[in-house]
Design an enzyme around this catalytic site. Structure first.
Site, PDB file in Angstrom:
ATOM      1  N   ARG A 135      -7.388  -7.946  -8.641  1.00 32.79           N
ATOM      2  CA  ARG A 135      -8.035  -9.258  -8.753  1.00 32.79           C
ATOM      3  C   ARG A 135      -9.539  -9.020  -8.860  1.00 32.79           C
ATOM      4  NH1 ARG A 135     -10.428  -8.690  -3.847  1.00 32.79           N
ATOM      5  NH2 ARG A 135      -9.127  -7.853  -2.191  1.00 32.79           N
ATOM      6  N   LYS A 156      -2.210   1.269   9.115  1.00 37.39           N
ATOM      7  CA  LYS A 156      -2.582   0.152   8.236  1.00 37.39           C
ATOM      8  C   LYS A 156      -1.369  -0.701   7.925  1.00 37.39           C
ATOM      9  CE  LYS A 156      -6.004   2.593   5.448  1.00 37.39           C
ATOM     10  NZ  LYS A 156      -6.391   2.927   4.072  1.00 37.39           N
ATOM     11  N   GLU A 195     -10.103   1.514  -5.093  1.00 40.21           N
ATOM     12  CA  GLU A 195     -10.923   1.898  -3.942  1.00 40.21           C
ATOM     13  C   GLU A 195     -10.642   3.339  -3.538  1.00 40.21           C
ATOM     14  OE1 GLU A 195     -11.654  -2.345  -1.722  1.00 40.21           O
ATOM     15  OE2 GLU A 195     -10.096  -1.066  -0.867  1.00 40.21           O
ATOM     16  N   LYS A 220       0.825  -1.209   0.000  1.00 40.14           N
ATOM     17  CA  LYS A 220       0.000   0.000   0.000  1.00 40.14           C
ATOM     18  C   LYS A 220       0.857   1.255   0.000  1.00 40.14           C
ATOM     19  CE  LYS A 220      -3.962  -2.035   2.239  1.00 40.14           C
ATOM     20  NZ  LYS A 220      -5.007  -1.997   3.218  1.00 40.14           N
ATOM     21  N   HIS A 264     -14.214  -2.227   9.556  1.00 39.29           N
ATOM     22  CA  HIS A 264     -13.539  -2.064   8.262  1.00 39.29           C
ATOM     23  C   HIS A 264     -13.696  -3.273   7.348  1.00 39.29           C
ATOM     24  CE1 HIS A 264     -12.083   1.533   9.991  1.00 39.29           C
ATOM     25  NE2 HIS A 264     -11.416   0.902  10.923  1.00 39.29           N
ATOM     26  N   GLY A 304      -9.735  -5.675   5.351  1.00 42.77           N
ATOM     27  CA  GLY A 304     -10.056  -4.999   6.605  1.00 42.77           C
ATOM     28  C   GLY A 304      -9.173  -5.415   7.759  1.00 42.77           C
ATOM     29  N   HIS A 345     -17.109   4.526   1.371  1.00 40.34           N
ATOM     30  CA  HIS A 345     -16.184   3.717   0.587  1.00 40.34           C
ATOM     31  C   HIS A 345     -16.834   3.522  -0.774  1.00 40.34           C
ATOM     32  CE1 HIS A 345     -13.483   0.052  -0.050  1.00 40.34           C
ATOM     33  NE2 HIS A 345     -14.341   0.016  -1.053  1.00 40.34           N
TER      34      HIS A 345
HETATM   35  P1  ADP Z   1      -8.217  -3.300   3.082  1.00 41.39           P
HETATM   36  O1  ADP Z   1      -7.095  -3.510   2.129  1.00 41.39           O
HETATM   37  O2  ADP Z   1      -8.047  -4.125   4.318  1.00 41.39           O
HETATM   38  O3  ADP Z   1      -9.560  -3.414   2.471  1.00 41.39           O
HETATM   39  P2  ADP Z   1      -8.401  -0.413   2.920  1.00 41.39           P
HETATM   40  O4  ADP Z   1      -7.216   0.438   2.925  1.00 41.39           O
HETATM   41  O5  ADP Z   1      -9.049  -0.677   1.614  1.00 41.39           O
HETATM   42  O6  ADP Z   1      -8.041  -1.799   3.618  1.00 41.39           O
HETATM   43  O7  ADP Z   1      -9.487   0.167   3.919  1.00 41.39           O
HETATM   44  C1  ADP Z   1     -10.620  -0.563   4.314  1.00 41.39           C
HETATM   45  C2  ADP Z   1     -11.650   0.338   4.990  1.00 41.39           C
HETATM   46  O8  ADP Z   1     -11.093   1.041   6.089  1.00 41.39           O
HETATM   47  C3  ADP Z   1     -12.193   1.414   4.108  1.00 41.39           C
HETATM   48  O9  ADP Z   1     -13.254   0.947   3.348  1.00 41.39           O
HETATM   49  C4  ADP Z   1     -12.632   2.481   5.099  1.00 41.39           C
HETATM   50  O10 ADP Z   1     -13.860   2.135   5.682  1.00 41.39           O
HETATM   51  C5  ADP Z   1     -11.617   2.367   6.184  1.00 41.39           C
HETATM   52  N1  ADP Z   1     -10.553   3.332   5.994  1.00 41.39           N
HETATM   53  C6  ADP Z   1      -9.374   3.132   5.380  1.00 41.39           C
HETATM   54  N2  ADP Z   1      -8.631   4.241   5.395  1.00 41.39           N
HETATM   55  C7  ADP Z   1      -9.334   5.180   6.039  1.00 41.39           C
HETATM   56  C8  ADP Z   1      -9.110   6.559   6.395  1.00 41.39           C
HETATM   57  N3  ADP Z   1      -7.966   7.182   6.084  1.00 41.39           N
HETATM   58  N4  ADP Z   1     -10.075   7.219   7.057  1.00 41.39           N
HETATM   59  C9  ADP Z   1     -11.227   6.601   7.374  1.00 41.39           C
HETATM   60  N5  ADP Z   1     -11.494   5.327   7.087  1.00 41.39           N
HETATM   61  C10 ADP Z   1     -10.577   4.614   6.425  1.00 41.39           C
END
Ligand code: ADP
Length: 660
Positions: free
Chosen positions: A292, A158, A275, A116, A235, A165, A208
Site C-alpha cells: 500500500r 511478532k 522494508e 509475515k 518500534h 509496530g 530500518h
Molecule cells: P510492523 O509491520 O509492525 O511495522 P516490522 O516487522 O516492520 O513490523 O518491524 C517494525 C520495527 O521493529 C522495525 O523497523 C525494527 O525497528 C524492529 N524490528 C523488527 N524486527 C526486528 C529484528 N529482527 N531485530 C531488531 N529489530 C527489529
C-alpha cells in the site's frame, strides 16, 4: 484516468489523496463515521457518505458498505489509503467482484505478503536475505519457546498479521518468553483478530531502511530509492528521511534490486514498500513488504518531485509508469516527523481534545504539512491520534535538519498535549545530526530527549502580564470586571501592582506600574500591540518581538522565539482548589477496555508491579502498583469498557516500616 473515486479512509491520508485528485480533475467521494461528520476530509470531498458509528469496525472497516457507496455514487475505483482495509485481501477481492477497481496491488500479492510468516518463506525462496528465525505454522507455546531457545536471545516475537509496530515483543531471556508470548498473542488477537506469531533473532542497533517500489500492469518495476525510518519509539516510526544517510550508490542499487525482486516474486502492481533492517556492515535483511502507500511516502515525493498518489491512479487505470527508470534521480534531502497528540511527559499517553489553536508554518517549496485536522477540530479517542505530518526539503541533510527545526519552532498547538518539542530535541540531537540513527536511539537517549525544565525566559511572563492587564481593561470598559471595584485601574493613576505567575513549577512575581502615561513592567516601558489572530507585537524597553497568546489568564499559552509555555496567573481572589489525588494512578487514564487482571483481590504486591492491562486507542496500557501494598478490591472485570477517570481498583499502600 478515473473520473471519480471513493476514498475508504479518513484523516490526513484521505485529505492528501483528495488534494491529488483535485489537481487531476478526479471527483472524490469521502466516507465518514458519525464521529467524523465534520472532519476535514469530509469538508474537502465533492461528496461524502456516512457509513456508521464511530468504532472503525462499524464504519471504516465495513467493506461491503463502502463498495455499495462507491457503486451508488458512480465511483469507478476505491483508494484505501493506509491502515483500515488497505491490506485486506478479502476487501480487494470484493471490489473486483463488484466491478470496482481497487487502487492497490492484485489480491494474490496482498495475500502473499499479508502474513509475515508466509511472506518470509516466499522471500527465502526468491533469494531475498532474511534474519534467522522461525516462520512455521506450529504455534504450540512449547514449540515456540524451543524455537526461540534455538535462535538465541534476544529474540523478537511478532504477530504474523501485525503492522504499525504493534504486536511485537522483544524477549531478552528464556524465562521471560512465556509471558511475552501471551501478551503478544493477546494484543495480536485484539488488534488483528489473529494470534499467529513468528520469532526472529533480535538485532541490536539495526537501521530500518525501506525501498519504495512501483510497478505497472505492463511488466515494469522500479525502485524510487530508500527511506531511513530508524528513529522509532517502541518500534513505531517517529522520523523518516530520504535518502538514507551514509548509503552509497552501490548499496542503494543492491537494496533497490532486492526490493524489485521481492515485488516481481509476487507479480506486484502499484505502490509498495519493501522494508529491510540493515546493520553497520552494509548487510540488510527483508522484514516485510507493505502492499500500500506508506505513511512516510512524502519524503520520497519531496526528493523525486513525483506525486505518488497520481502514480497510483495512473497505474490502477492501466497507464504505464509515468517515468523511464533512467529519468529517476534523487534531488536534495527530505525529513518527515509525525506530530502526535500525546504527552511525552506522561509516557507518550495519547492526549485527546479539541485543537483550540493550531498554527502551522506556511507551506512552501521547503515545507509541507499533511494534516487531517484544522484549528477547532477534535482529536477523538476513536482513531490514531496523529495531528499531522510535517515534511521539509532542502539541498542536503544538514540544511534539511535546520529547516525542520525552524518549522517545528513555528508550530503552535493548544488544546492537546503533543510531541513537537520532543521531535525538535530529537532532530537537534548530536547523534541524529550526525546521521548515526538506529532503531534503539530514542529509547537509549530518552533521558537527554526528555524535556529539560530550563528557566522560563522573562519575555513569557511579561507577555502574560500585559495580556492580563489588557483583559482587565477590556472588562472594565464593558463594566463587567470585578477589578473595576477592587482595583480601580486608571491611566495616570501612578500605582503599582505585583502579579504572580507560574509556569510549571516555576513561580515569578512581575511588578507593573503606570508612570509617564505608560505601562511599566519590571521597570521597563512595555506594550502589547495586536497584530493578526493570536499574534501580538511585544514592545519592551528598546526591543520588540512577536508573541502569540492563547487562552485565559489562568492558563495562558504564550508562544515566542520558537518556544511555548503555559503561564498561569495566580488570581488572589480565586480559591486555590487542587488537591493531590493519591488514587490518581488507579484510575483509567483514558477510555478503554480491560484486557487482563494480573492479581487476585487481596494480593500483596511490590511498587511498580503490573496490576492490570487495558487497551485504549489500540495500545496496551499497564496500570502498576503505585507503592508496595495490597490490592483491596477491583472495580472492573476483564472485558469491561471503562471511561476516562473510572476507578479501576482500590489499593492500600503498606504502612511505613517503623520497626528499625
Ligand atoms: P510492523 O509491520 O509492525 O511495522 P516490522 O516487522 O516492520 O513490523 O518491524 C517494525 C520495527 O521493529 C522495525 O523497523 C525494527 O525497528 C524492529 N524490528 C523488527 N524486527 C526486528 C529484528 N529482527 N531485530 C531488531 N529489530 C527489529
Amino acid at each position: 484516468m478515473f473520473k471519480k473515486i471513493l476514498i475508504a479512509n479518513r484523516g490526513e491520508i484521505a485529505c492528501r489523496i483528495i488534494d491529488s485528485c483535485r489537481r487531476l480533475s478526479v471527483r472524490t467521494v469521502a466516507v465518514y463515521s458519525e464521529a467524523d461528520a465534520a472532519a476535514r476530509h469530509v469538508r474537502m470531498a465533492d461528496e461524502a457518505f456516512c457509513v456508521g458509528p464511530a468504532a472503525s469496525s462499524e464504519s471504516y472497516l465495513r467493506g461491503e458498505r463502502l463498495i455499495e457507496m462507491a457503486q451508488r455514487a458512480g465511483a469507478e475505483a476505491i483508494h484505501p489509503g493506509y491502515g483500515f482495509l488497505s491490506e485486506n485481501e478479502a476487501f480487494a477481492q470484493a471490489c473486483h467482484d463488484a466491478g470496482v477497481i481497487f487502487i492497490g496491488p492484485p489480491v494474490e500479492a496482498i495475500r502473499a505478503m499479508g502474513a509475515k510468516s508466509a511472506a518470509k518463506r516466499l522471500m527465502d525462496e526468491a533469494g531475498v536475505p532474511l534474519v534467522p528465525g522461525y516462520h512455521g505454522d506450529d504455534q504450540d507455546a512449547e514449540r515456540l519457546q524451543a524455537e526461540a531457545d534455538r535462535i538465541g536471545y534476544p529474540a523478537i516475537i511478532k504477530a504474523s498479521a501485525g503492522g504499525g509496530g504493534k504486536g511485537m515483543r522483544v524477549v531478552r531471556s528464556a524465562d521471560a518468553f512465556a509471558e511475552e508470548l501471551a501478551s503478544c498473542q493477546r494484543e495480536a488477537r485484539a488488534s488483528f483478530g489473529d494470534d499467529h506469531v513468528l520469532i526472529e533473532k533480535y538485532l541490536e542497533r539495526p537501521r530500518h531502511i525501506e525501498i519504495q517500489i512501483f510497478a505497472d500492469q505492463h511488466g515494469h518495476t522500479v525502485s524510487l530509492f530508500e527511506r531511513d525510518c530508524s528513529a522509532q519509539r517502541r518500534h513505531q516510526k517517529v522520523v523518516e528521511e530520504a535518502p538514507a544517510p551514509g548509503i552509497d550508490e552501490a548499496q542503494r542499487a543492491r537494496m533497490g534490486e532486492a526490493a524489485c525482486n521481492a515485488a516481481r516474486a509476487v507479480d506486484y502492481v502499484g505502490a509498495g514498500t519493501v522494508e529491510f533492517i540493515a546493520d553497520d556492515s552494509g548487510a540488510f535483511y527483508f522484514m516485510e513488504m507493505n502492499t500500500r502507500l506508506q505513511v512516510e511516502h512524502p519524503v520520497t515525493e519531496m526528493i523525486t518531485g513525483f506525486d505518488l498518489v497520481e502514480w497510483q491512479l495512473r497505474v490502477a487505470s492501466g497507464e504505464p509508469l509515468p517515468r523511464e527508470p533512467s529519468a529517476l534521480a534523487i534531488d536534495g534531502h527530505a525529513i518527515e516527523v509525525r506530530l502526535y497528540a500525546e504527552d511525552p511527559a506522561r509516557g507518550f499517553l495519547p492526549s485527546i481534545g479539541r485543537l483550540a489553536h493550531f498554527v502551522a508554518p506556511p507551506a512552501s517549496a521547503h515545507v509541507r504539512l499533511d494534516s487531517g485536522v484544522e484549528q477547532g477540530d477534535e482529536i477523538t479517542p476513536h482513531y490514531d491520534p496523529m495531528i499531522a505530518k510535517l515534511i521539509v526539503w532542502d539541498v542536503d541533510r544538514a540544511a534539511a535538519v535546520e529547516r525542520m527545526l525552524s518549522a517545528l519552532a513555528d508550530l503552535q498547538i493548544v488544546g492537546v498535549r503533543h510531541n513537537g518539542d520532543f521531535l525538535a530535541r530529537l532532530i537537534d540531537h548530536d547523534v541524529f545530526r550526525a546521521g548515526k540513527v538506529d532503531t534503539g536511539l530514542i529509547e537509549r537517549e530518552m533521558e537527554t530527549l526528555a524535556p529539560a525544565s530550563p528557566d522560563v525566559p522573562a519575555v513569557f511572563f511579561h507577555a502574560a502580564a500585559l495580556a492580563l492587564l489588557a483583559d482587565e481593561r477590556a472588562r472594565v470598559a464593558t463594566g463587567a470586571s470585578p477589578w473595576a471595584a477592587v482595583d480601580g485601574w486608571r491611566l495616570n493613576a501612578r500605582q503599582h501592582r505585583t502579579l504572580v505567575f507560574t509556569a510549571g513549577d516555576q513561580e515569578r512575581e512581575i511588578r507593573v506600574a503606570y508612570a509617564d502615561d505608560a505601562l511599566h513592567v519590571d521597570g521597563e516601558r512595555a506594550a502589547l500591540e495586536p497584530s493578526e489572530g493570536a499574534r501580538y507585537r511585544l514592545i519592551y524597553g528598546a526591543s520588540q518581538q512577536d508573541v502569540s497568546l492563547v487562552g485565559p489568564a489562568a492558563a495562558r499559552h504564550v508562544f515566542a522565539a520558537g518556544a511555548h509555555y503555559e503561564i498561569a496567573w495566580r488570581d488572589p481572589l480565586a480559591e486555590a482548589g487542587a488537591v493531590d489525588d493519591p488514587q490518581a494512578e488507579l484510575t483509567a487514564p483514558m477510555p478503554g477496555t480491560i484486557v487482563a487482571i494480573n492479581h487476585d483481590a487481596g494480593a500483596h504486591v511490590e511498587a511498580g508491579t503490573p496490576i492490570l492491562v487495558m487497551e485504549a486507542m489500540k495500545m496496551e496500557l499497564t496500570i502498576k502498583a503505585p507503592a508496595s501494598g495490597t490490592v483491596v478490591r477491583y472495580d472492573c472485570a476483564v472485558g469491561d469498557q471503562v471511561g476516562e477517570g473510572a476507578e479501576l481498583f482500590e489499593f492500600e499502600a503498606d504502612a511505613p516500616d517503623t520497626s528499625a
